[in-house]
Design a protein around this motif. Structure first.
Motif, PDB file in Angstrom:
ATOM      1  N   PRO A 163       4.872 -15.984  -7.659  1.00 40.46           N
ATOM      2  CA  PRO A 163       3.965 -15.029  -8.289  1.00 40.46           C
ATOM      3  C   PRO A 163       4.350 -13.599  -7.962  1.00 40.46           C
ATOM      4  O   PRO A 163       5.453 -13.332  -7.446  1.00 40.46           O
ATOM      5  CB  PRO A 163       2.626 -15.402  -7.663  1.00 40.46           C
ATOM      6  N   ASP A 164       3.440 -12.670  -8.217  1.00 38.80           N
ATOM      7  CA  ASP A 164       3.751 -11.254  -7.979  1.00 38.80           C
ATOM      8  C   ASP A 164       3.830 -10.906  -6.493  1.00 38.80           C
ATOM      9  O   ASP A 164       4.245  -9.807  -6.138  1.00 38.80           O
ATOM     10  CB  ASP A 164       2.762 -10.343  -8.703  1.00 38.80           C
ATOM     11  N   GLY A 165       3.451 -11.837  -5.620  1.00 39.55           N
ATOM     12  CA  GLY A 165       3.603 -11.614  -4.184  1.00 39.55           C
ATOM     13  C   GLY A 165       5.057 -11.537  -3.755  1.00 39.55           C
ATOM     14  O   GLY A 165       5.368 -11.097  -2.644  1.00 39.55           O
ATOM     15  N   PHE A 166       5.976 -11.964  -4.623  1.00 42.78           N
ATOM     16  CA  PHE A 166       7.416 -11.843  -4.354  1.00 42.78           C
ATOM     17  C   PHE A 166       7.907 -10.402  -4.555  1.00 42.78           C
ATOM     18  O   PHE A 166       9.010 -10.059  -4.135  1.00 42.78           O
ATOM     19  CB  PHE A 166       8.203 -12.727  -5.333  1.00 42.78           C
ATOM     20  N   ALA A 167       7.107  -9.604  -5.242  1.00 48.80           N
ATOM     21  CA  ALA A 167       7.589  -8.334  -5.789  1.00 48.80           C
ATOM     22  C   ALA A 167       7.721  -7.224  -4.753  1.00 48.80           C
ATOM     23  O   ALA A 167       6.976  -6.245  -4.762  1.00 48.80           O
ATOM     24  CB  ALA A 167       6.666  -7.882  -6.929  1.00 48.80           C
ATOM     25  N   ASP A 168       8.685  -7.378  -3.872  1.00 49.13           N
ATOM     26  CA  ASP A 168       8.988  -6.326  -2.915  1.00 49.13           C
ATOM     27  C   ASP A 168      10.445  -6.466  -2.476  1.00 49.13           C
ATOM     28  O   ASP A 168      10.960  -7.585  -2.384  1.00 49.13           O
ATOM     29  CB  ASP A 168       8.069  -6.391  -1.694  1.00 49.13           C
ATOM     30  N   ALA A 169      11.092  -5.342  -2.211  1.00 47.99           N
ATOM     31  CA  ALA A 169      12.504  -5.357  -1.818  1.00 47.99           C
ATOM     32  C   ALA A 169      12.745  -6.167  -0.546  1.00 47.99           C
ATOM     33  O   ALA A 169      13.846  -6.677  -0.326  1.00 47.99           O
ATOM     34  CB  ALA A 169      12.992  -3.924  -1.618  1.00 47.99           C
TER      35      ALA A 169
ATOM     36  N   GLY B 120       0.802  -1.221   0.000  1.00 45.02           N
ATOM     37  CA  GLY B 120       0.000   0.000   0.000  1.00 45.02           C
ATOM     38  C   GLY B 120       0.828   1.261   0.000  1.00 45.02           C
ATOM     39  O   GLY B 120       0.498   2.238  -0.680  1.00 45.02           O
ATOM     40  N   SER B 121       1.921   1.250   0.755  1.00 46.19           N
ATOM     41  CA  SER B 121       2.779   2.436   0.821  1.00 46.19           C
ATOM     42  C   SER B 121       3.411   2.729  -0.530  1.00 46.19           C
ATOM     43  O   SER B 121       3.506   3.881  -0.958  1.00 46.19           O
ATOM     44  CB  SER B 121       3.863   2.235   1.885  1.00 46.19           C
ATOM     45  N   ALA B 122       3.841   1.674  -1.223  1.00 47.46           N
ATOM     46  CA  ALA B 122       4.416   1.851  -2.560  1.00 47.46           C
ATOM     47  C   ALA B 122       3.365   2.373  -3.531  1.00 47.46           C
ATOM     48  O   ALA B 122       3.648   3.237  -4.373  1.00 47.46           O
ATOM     49  CB  ALA B 122       4.983   0.522  -3.061  1.00 47.46           C
ATOM     50  N   GLU B 123       2.142   1.878  -3.403  1.00 43.81           N
ATOM     51  CA  GLU B 123       1.085   2.318  -4.309  1.00 43.81           C
ATOM     52  C   GLU B 123       0.704   3.777  -4.060  1.00 43.81           C
ATOM     53  O   GLU B 123       0.372   4.513  -4.995  1.00 43.81           O
ATOM     54  CB  GLU B 123      -0.122   1.390  -4.181  1.00 43.81           C
ATOM     55  N   LYS B 124       0.767   4.204  -2.820  1.00 38.23           N
ATOM     56  CA  LYS B 124       0.480   5.610  -2.537  1.00 38.23           C
ATOM     57  C   LYS B 124       1.501   6.510  -3.211  1.00 38.23           C
ATOM     58  O   LYS B 124       1.147   7.550  -3.801  1.00 38.23           O
ATOM     59  CB  LYS B 124       0.481   5.864  -1.024  1.00 38.23           C
ATOM     60  N   VAL B 125       2.767   6.122  -3.162  1.00 39.96           N
ATOM     61  CA  VAL B 125       3.819   6.912  -3.803  1.00 39.96           C
ATOM     62  C   VAL B 125       3.600   6.968  -5.318  1.00 39.96           C
ATOM     63  O   VAL B 125       3.689   8.036  -5.930  1.00 39.96           O
ATOM     64  CB  VAL B 125       5.214   6.328  -3.484  1.00 39.96           C
TER      65      VAL B 125
ATOM     66  N   GLN C  84      15.032   5.844  -5.223  1.00 39.79           N
ATOM     67  CA  GLN C  84      15.023   4.382  -5.191  1.00 39.79           C
ATOM     68  C   GLN C  84      14.301   3.825  -6.408  1.00 39.79           C
ATOM     69  O   GLN C  84      13.633   4.554  -7.123  1.00 39.79           O
ATOM     70  CB  GLN C  84      14.325   3.880  -3.923  1.00 39.79           C
ATOM     71  N   GLU C  85      14.481   2.529  -6.634  1.00 42.19           N
ATOM     72  CA  GLU C  85      13.832   1.873  -7.766  1.00 42.19           C
ATOM     73  C   GLU C  85      12.334   1.754  -7.511  1.00 42.19           C
ATOM     74  O   GLU C  85      11.916   1.444  -6.393  1.00 42.19           O
ATOM     75  CB  GLU C  85      14.418   0.472  -7.976  1.00 42.19           C
ATOM     76  N   PRO C  86      11.516   1.949  -8.526  1.00 42.65           N
ATOM     77  CA  PRO C  86      10.071   1.750  -8.330  1.00 42.65           C
ATOM     78  C   PRO C  86       9.731   0.273  -8.278  1.00 42.65           C
ATOM     79  O   PRO C  86      10.314  -0.537  -8.995  1.00 42.65           O
ATOM     80  CB  PRO C  86       9.461   2.408  -9.574  1.00 42.65           C
ATOM     81  N   SER C  87       8.801  -0.085  -7.426  1.00 35.71           N
ATOM     82  CA  SER C  87       8.330  -1.466  -7.372  1.00 35.71           C
ATOM     83  C   SER C  87       7.180  -1.652  -8.346  1.00 35.71           C
ATOM     84  O   SER C  87       6.621  -0.680  -8.883  1.00 35.71           O
ATOM     85  CB  SER C  87       7.844  -1.807  -5.957  1.00 35.71           C
ATOM     86  N   MET C  88       6.815  -2.890  -8.565  1.00 37.30           N
ATOM     87  CA  MET C  88       5.657  -3.194  -9.402  1.00 37.30           C
ATOM     88  C   MET C  88       4.411  -2.504  -8.851  1.00 37.30           C
ATOM     89  O   MET C  88       3.569  -2.010  -9.607  1.00 37.30           O
ATOM     90  CB  MET C  88       5.421  -4.703  -9.433  1.00 37.30           C
ATOM     91  N   PHE C  89       4.281  -2.452  -7.548  1.00 34.57           N
ATOM     92  CA  PHE C  89       3.083  -1.879  -6.932  1.00 34.57           C
ATOM     93  C   PHE C  89       2.996  -0.375  -7.174  1.00 34.57           C
ATOM     94  O   PHE C  89       1.912   0.167  -7.434  1.00 34.57           O
ATOM     95  CB  PHE C  89       3.070  -2.213  -5.441  1.00 34.57           C
ATOM     96  N   ALA C  90       4.126   0.304  -7.115  1.00 33.71           N
ATOM     97  CA  ALA C  90       4.141   1.738  -7.424  1.00 33.71           C
ATOM     98  C   ALA C  90       3.740   1.959  -8.876  1.00 33.71           C
ATOM     99  O   ALA C  90       2.957   2.869  -9.194  1.00 33.71           O
ATOM    100  CB  ALA C  90       5.530   2.321  -7.161  1.00 33.71           C
ATOM    101  N   ALA C  91       4.261   1.124  -9.767  1.00 37.05           N
ATOM    102  CA  ALA C  91       3.973   1.264 -11.196  1.00 37.05           C
ATOM    103  C   ALA C  91       2.503   0.991 -11.498  1.00 37.05           C
ATOM    104  O   ALA C  91       1.872   1.685 -12.299  1.00 37.05           O
ATOM    105  CB  ALA C  91       4.861   0.325 -12.007  1.00 37.05           C
ATOM    106  N   LEU C  92       1.920  -0.022 -10.859  1.00 44.71           N
ATOM    107  CA  LEU C  92       0.515  -0.351 -11.090  1.00 44.71           C
ATOM    108  C   LEU C  92      -0.418   0.748 -10.586  1.00 44.71           C
ATOM    109  O   LEU C  92      -1.429   1.058 -11.219  1.00 44.71           O
ATOM    110  CB  LEU C  92       0.174  -1.684 -10.421  1.00 44.71           C
ATOM    111  N   ALA C  93      -0.073   1.343  -9.443  1.00 39.03           N
ATOM    112  CA  ALA C  93      -0.893   2.444  -8.931  1.00 39.03           C
ATOM    113  C   ALA C  93      -0.761   3.683  -9.815  1.00 39.03           C
ATOM    114  O   ALA C  93      -1.737   4.410 -10.048  1.00 39.03           O
ATOM    115  CB  ALA C  93      -0.489   2.774  -7.503  1.00 39.03           C
ATOM    116  N   TYR C  94       0.429   3.912 -10.304  1.00 39.84           N
ATOM    117  CA  TYR C  94       0.688   5.007 -11.250  1.00 39.84           C
ATOM    118  C   TYR C  94      -0.197   4.837 -12.481  1.00 39.84           C
ATOM    119  O   TYR C  94      -0.874   5.768 -12.917  1.00 39.84           O
ATOM    120  CB  TYR C  94       2.165   4.972 -11.619  1.00 39.84           C
TER     121      TYR C  94
END
Length: 390
Positions: A266-272, A57-62, A313-323
């Motif tokens: 799956p995409d649940g791995f997608a976090d630093a 959620g924090s990544a998606e807010k950014v 920092q590098e964007p995560s998948m979650f930041a990109a999807l919210a964008y």
């Protein structure tokens, strides 16, 4: 009137705008008027900002805030600026439903972005529908998330990512075609509908042999016993549906036990934090499905560059999807006068070019898009494989 009766009465009155006590299950449609667009186009963020999956959620807010800032800097939508109203659902499904009601009926937002997870999005869906305010979950993957209990597609629920069953398909295809796997060990989170759904689909479509099937529970930290049983089997790949909190630790313990075969998730791995929990040296020969990689297009590369410049920092998948979710809403808001108009616009999106790929919204309000499989070596992205949508 007794205190118990009074409490029940007050509870029903508080929810009266959207639901009724003992009411029938919410349908896919709504007779509500929705919310009118005023001087600004109001975007509500219903995200997991605290709690177990706050990293998503924090990544998606950014990512959402970055999109809004860009759109406003470019003049907004037909001269109208976007306004964010952000609320924390605390990684709790019940709170997600409450936040949705608040955003729609008190803050009068015109579109909601979030929640990040399937369970929270499912809890939010009936209330968003009842209020006739479109909701786009950036990363909710549960298959029936956009389908109401009456079996019809929710008029106001959308997503920016692929569904769970498709992840099962892609895991099978990648393991077979790219890793040449013939014997796999399946190890998944049995407490998660997300992980169970992916595992179920994988078992259905995988043409090789599943020589071992093991499960764990969310919150587990010691996987030595299950890994010992797996290690003694003859297999060439581990398929591991689950979230980074547990899978990062599993990777660490597996590698320390001498299990060196590819681990695919799956995409649940997608976090630093996956790398943080697993340890850089251990997170090698690890692959996961992602809705985003900066190498897939010039647009994705430009997004990554701007994101790193802005946030360091590098964007995560979650930041990109919210964008992308915000840009989807913005595209749909052109000439819109209400939340209902925005919903109709989202449903009509075709060949929308986002940083997570080019997508078209289908009849079930799912995006038709390709999937990228990211390969990690010592915790760093070392390969990308695009699996085209079929």
């Amino acid at each position: 009137m007794s205190k118990k009766i009074l409490a029940i009465t007050l509870s029903c009155l508080a929810l009266l705008a959207l639901t009724a006590c003992d009411a029938a299950p919410p349908s896919s449609t709504s007779n509500a008027k929705g919310t009118k667009i005023g001087k600004t186009i109001k975007i509500g963020l219903n995200l997991e900002l605290t709690g177990p999956v706050s990293a998503y959620g924090s990544a998606e807010k950014v990512g959402a805030k970055m999109a809004v800032a860009e759109i406003n800097q470019a003049g907004g939508i037909n001269g109208k600026k976007l306004e964010i109203v952000s609320k924390d659902n605390k990684s709790e499904n019940a709170e997600s439903a409450t936040v949705t009601t608040s955003l729609a009926t008190q803050d009068n937002v015109n579109v909601i972005v979030g929640p990040a997870t399937s369970g929270a999005a499912a809890a939010a869906s009936p209330n968003a529908t009842a209020a006739a305010v479109p909701l786009i979950t950036p990363s909710g993957t549960q298959d029936d998330l956009t389908i109401a209990k009456d079996g019809k597609t929710y008029d106001y629920i959308y997503r920016a990512t692929f569904i769970d069953s498709y992840q099962g398909d892609v895991l099978s295809k990648f393991a077979t075609d790219h890793l040449k796997s013939k014997k796999v060990a399946l190890f998944y989170d049995n407490s998660s509908d997300y992980a169970k759904g992916i595992a179920k689909r994988f078992k259905k479509v995988y043409q090789g042999k599943i020589i071992s099937e093991s499960t764990y529970q969310s919150g587990d930290t010691d996987f030595q016993s299950a890994l010992t049983k797996i290690k003694n089997q003859n297999f060439d790949t581990i398929i591991m549906p689950g979230y980074y909190q547990e899978t990062g630790t599993i990777i660490k313990q597996a590698r320390e036990m001498g299990i060196t075969v590819p681990i695919v998730g799956p995409d649940g791995f997608a976090d630093a934090k996956l790398v943080e929990l697993g340890g850089k040296d251990n997170v090698t020969n690890v692959y996961y499905l992602s809705g985003y990689s900066e190498s897939i297009s010039k647009k994705a590369a430009a997004f990554a560059k701007h994101y790193k410049r802005r946030y360091g920092q590098e964007p995560s998948m979650f930041a990109a999807l919210a964008y992308d979710s915000v840009y989807m809403a913005a595209e749909a808001a052109k000439d819109a006068k209400s939340s209902k108009d925005i919903s109709k616009g989202i449903a009509k999106l075709q060949n929308f070019e986002g940083v997570t790929g080019t997508m078209s919204v289908d009849k079930k309000h799912n995006p038709i898009k390709s999937v990228t499989v990211i390969g990690l070596t010592k915790g760093k992205e070392s390969s990308t494989t695009v699996i085209a949508a079929e």
